[in-house]
Write a protein that holds these residues in place. Structure first.
Motif, short mmCIF file in Angstrom:
data_model
loop_
_atom_site.label_atom_id
_atom_site.label_comp_id
_atom_site.label_asym_id
_atom_site.label_seq_id
_atom_site.Cartn_x
_atom_site.Cartn_y
_atom_site.Cartn_z
N GLY A 77 26.85 43.44 33.92
CA GLY A 77 26.00 43.16 35.20
C GLY A 77 26.30 42.30 36.24
N LEU A 78 26.88 41.15 35.75
CA LEU A 78 27.53 40.11 36.76
C LEU A 78 28.72 40.65 37.30
CD1 LEU A 78 27.49 37.00 37.37
CD2 LEU A 78 29.23 36.78 35.58
N ALA A 79 29.49 41.46 36.81
CA ALA A 79 30.78 41.78 37.58
C ALA A 79 30.39 42.82 38.56
CB ALA A 79 31.77 42.49 36.45
N ASN A 80 29.29 43.87 38.22
CA ASN A 80 28.88 44.83 39.32
C ASN A 80 28.11 44.02 40.38
OD1 ASN A 80 29.72 46.96 37.77
ND2 ASN A 80 27.82 46.99 36.37
N SER A 81 27.51 42.76 40.05
CA SER A 81 26.77 42.20 41.07
C SER A 81 27.94 41.55 42.09
CB SER A 81 26.04 41.10 40.42
OG SER A 81 24.80 41.69 40.04
N ALA A 82 28.99 41.11 41.43
CA ALA A 82 29.90 40.53 42.33
C ALA A 82 30.69 41.46 43.31
CB ALA A 82 31.06 40.00 41.41
N TYR A 83 30.80 42.79 42.84
CA TYR A 83 31.27 44.00 43.67
C TYR A 83 30.16 44.15 44.86
CZ TYR A 83 32.13 48.72 45.29
OH TYR A 83 32.46 49.89 45.74
N LEU A 84 29.03 44.04 44.65
CA LEU A 84 27.98 44.50 45.68
C LEU A 84 27.88 43.09 46.52
CD1 LEU A 84 25.10 45.93 43.51
CD2 LEU A 84 26.53 46.89 45.43
N ALA A 85 27.96 41.79 46.05
CA ALA A 85 28.10 40.80 46.80
C ALA A 85 29.48 40.87 47.60
CB ALA A 85 28.15 39.36 46.01
N GLY A 86 30.48 41.07 47.43
CA GLY A 86 31.59 41.47 48.13
C GLY A 86 31.37 42.43 49.06
N VAL A 88 28.51 43.02 50.57
CA VAL A 88 27.59 42.54 51.34
C VAL A 88 28.44 41.80 52.41
CG1 VAL A 88 25.98 40.68 51.85
CG2 VAL A 88 25.62 42.50 50.03
N LEU A 89 29.19 40.61 52.11
CA LEU A 89 30.10 39.72 52.90
C LEU A 89 30.89 40.52 53.46
CD1 LEU A 89 30.27 36.71 50.74
CD2 LEU A 89 28.75 37.08 52.49
N VAL A 113 42.36 46.02 52.35
CA VAL A 113 41.83 45.01 51.36
C VAL A 113 41.43 45.70 50.24
CG1 VAL A 113 39.62 43.76 51.04
CG2 VAL A 113 41.00 43.74 53.33
N TYR A 114 40.95 47.05 50.34
CA TYR A 114 40.53 47.86 49.15
C TYR A 114 41.66 48.14 48.45
CZ TYR A 114 39.52 52.05 46.18
OH TYR A 114 39.24 52.72 45.16
N THR A 137 37.20 43.91 46.17
CA THR A 137 37.27 45.46 46.19
C THR A 137 35.82 45.79 47.10
OG1 THR A 137 38.46 45.92 44.19
CG2 THR A 137 37.18 47.68 45.07
N GLY A 138 34.85 45.09 46.81
CA GLY A 138 33.65 45.55 47.38
C GLY A 138 33.48 44.99 48.88
N ALA A 139 34.40 43.86 49.34
CA ALA A 139 34.40 43.59 50.64
C ALA A 139 35.23 44.69 51.41
CB ALA A 139 35.42 42.18 50.53
N GLY A 140 36.09 45.36 50.96
CA GLY A 140 37.00 46.41 51.66
C GLY A 140 35.97 47.42 51.80
N ILE A 141 35.16 48.07 50.74
CA ILE A 141 34.37 49.14 51.05
C ILE A 141 33.02 48.81 51.87
CG2 ILE A 141 32.50 50.42 49.55
CD1 ILE A 141 35.23 51.52 48.96
N GLY A 142 32.74 47.49 51.65
CA GLY A 142 31.67 47.11 52.57
C GLY A 142 31.80 47.40 54.02
N GLY A 143 33.23 47.01 54.34
CA GLY A 143 33.72 47.03 55.75
C GLY A 143 33.74 48.70 56.10
#
Length: 488
Positions: A77-86, A88-89, A113-114, A137-143
């Motif tokens: 759950g922590l790792a998945n939340s890290a993906y989502l936090a990335g 977001v930013l 980035v992704y 990875t999340g940061a790239g997808i969020g963008g």
């Protein structure tokens, strides 16, 4: 075709005002080859995101069994939340850049980035490194979310905008199916060693991302963005090219004169003006966007990121078989936008958003109760999720549609980023960690309580949409939200 005519500067700071018919010219077209290429090139990004999220869910059992990582449910759950936090930013940072330097440049920055981060994830050596690479990875997808949703709105004719947006966002679940199949093969201990299969799975995302570099060449910069940012000649050249591959819709006779709008060109939009636009001028629309984003983010991420944990911990499904259960779930999620999407352009936004949010919330409450009393098997639980997300998938996509079409062009990408970030921060980042903890209790009633909370959020969002959402169907973007650069 009517051409825009630059007008002499009106002020001493060299601001220029132009007259342009570009918005009307784009909206009067029937569907053509160009629009199909846009759907293909942009949809594959959502396929990529679907692959990423599905792998994260399907691989959770393998990560727990990994001799190197030995994850707990909380670590998952922590790792998945890290993906989502990335995400977001990344959405916030890249969203600001998207409105400032253009949609197309960001396509390649975020993809780079992704690609780098997802390949690095395959080389993770402990919980911290895995969480860091998932964050990037999340940061790239969020963008990607901000640039692509903006582009969909600004290139697709008004009468097709709702369906196109929902189908492209729904293509996420094609990626989910690919991820599920990959998990079935790569997590089979007879094929690869337990600590090798999940690593190979992440390399699939990196390989798929390389294909997108070529497909992105098909997509031009948004002509609407160009005409405001001082490049009207380039904007008209792009629209000329689009018109060569499409014809006018019958609703617009060939001899019809295109109405024009007057715009003062600018290099950028100050953040102060962005804030006034979002929180003063369009305060009510901002509330609607925030509620829709937050509720669907909790609903989706909390349930889907712990999908595999529920199957393995409560139904005894082996981790390498989880992919078989994701396939029908993914089918329901893709069929929902595909089959219901056109109703968002015919019955309208308010009706369909309220209907899909409320139906999915009520169905989750019902299935959660059946789960709590032990009335469901792994198979019937999966069927229940498939039906629920047939409605929840277009509901979630409609949140992005609502935010991306109801704010002015100059702040569109940043608005998407901001409400995605706040909504995901409230509903998405907390959801997976919360549900991971609930699953860890081993109590069906605890998990049911989480489902009830997600259900309540969706029903509240449905009421807000019914009361306050904008009826933007088949209307030009400029009539839904006048550009800030518009001159009377």
């Amino acid at each position: 075709m009517a051409e825009s005519t630059p007008i002499a500067p009106l002020s001493q700071n060299n601001d220029r005002v132009i007259e342009t018919s570009i918005p009307t010219r784009l909206d009067c077209l029937r569907w053509g080859g160009f629009h199909t290429r846009v759907v293909a090139a942009l949809g594959i990004t959502w396929i990529l995101d679907g692959l990423e999220v599905t792998l994260a869910g399907a691989l959770s059992g393998a990560l727990k069994e990994s001799p190197t990582l030995q994850f707990s449910n909380f670590d998952v759950g922590l790792a998945n939340s890290a993906y989502l936090a990335g995400a977001v930013l990344g959405a916030l940072g890249f969203g600001w850049l998207t409105d400032r330097i253009g949609r197309k440049k960001l396509f390649f920055i975020t993809l780079a980035v992704y690609l780098s981060a997802t390949a690095a994830t395959a080389l993770s050596w402990n919980v911290a490194s895995y969480a860091l690479f998932r964050f990037l990875t999340g940061a790239g997808i969020g963008g990607e979310y901000t640039a692509i949703n903006s582009t969909i709105q600004e290139l697709v004719p008004a009468r097709y905008r709702g369906w196109t947006d929902l189908v492209i966002n729904g293509s996420f679940w094609i990626g989910a199916a690919i991820g599920a199949v990959a998990a079935i093969v790569l997590l089979d201990p007879n094929v690869l060693a337990p600590d090798l299969g999940w690593r190979m799975a992440y390399f699939i995302g990196a390989a798929l991302g390389l294909v997108i570099f070529v497909m992105r060449m098909w997509i031009p910069e948004s002509p609407r963005w160009l005409m405001i940012h001082g490049r009207p000649e380039e904007a008209h050249a792009i629209v000329d090219g689009i018109e060569r591959s499409s014809t006018r819709h019958p609703d617009h006779p060939a001899d019809e004169v295109f109405p024009k709008i007057r715009l003062r060109m600018r290099s950028h939009t100050p953040l102060g003006e962005v804030a006034r636009t979002l929180f003063t001028t369009y305060r009510q629309r901002s509330l609607v966007g925030l509620v829709l984003m937050a509720s669907q983010a909790f609903f989706y991420n909390a349930i889907f990121f712990t999908f595999a944990l529920v199957l393995t911990d409560f139904f005894g499904i082996p981790s390498h078989d989880v992919g078989w259960y994701i396939l029908p779930f993914a089918a329901g999620n893709f069929l929902g936008p595909l089959l219901l999407g056109r109703l968002f352009d015919t019955l309208g936004r308010r009706t369909m958003i309220a209907a899909t949010y409320s139906i999915s919330g009520l169905l989750l409450a019902l299935s959660g109760y059946l789960f709590s009393i032990g009335a469901l098997s792994a198979q019937t639980q999966t069927i229940a999720w498939m039906v629920i997300f047939f409605f929840a998938s277009p509901a979630a996509s409609a949140a992005y549609l609502t935010v991306s079409e109801t704010f002015p062009l100059e702040v569109r990408a940043l608005a998407i980023a901001l409400f995605y970030a706040i909504g995901t921060g409230i509903g998405g980042v907390a959801g997976p960690a919360l549900f991971g903890a609930l699953v860890d209790t081993g109590s069906r009633n605890s998990v049911f309580a989480g489902y009830l909370f997600g259900s309540a959020l969706m029903i509240v969002a449905a009421a807000v949409a019914w009361r306050y959402a904008i009826a933007a169907e088949r209307k030009s973007l400029e009539s839904v939200a006048r550009p800030l650069a518009c001159v009377e």
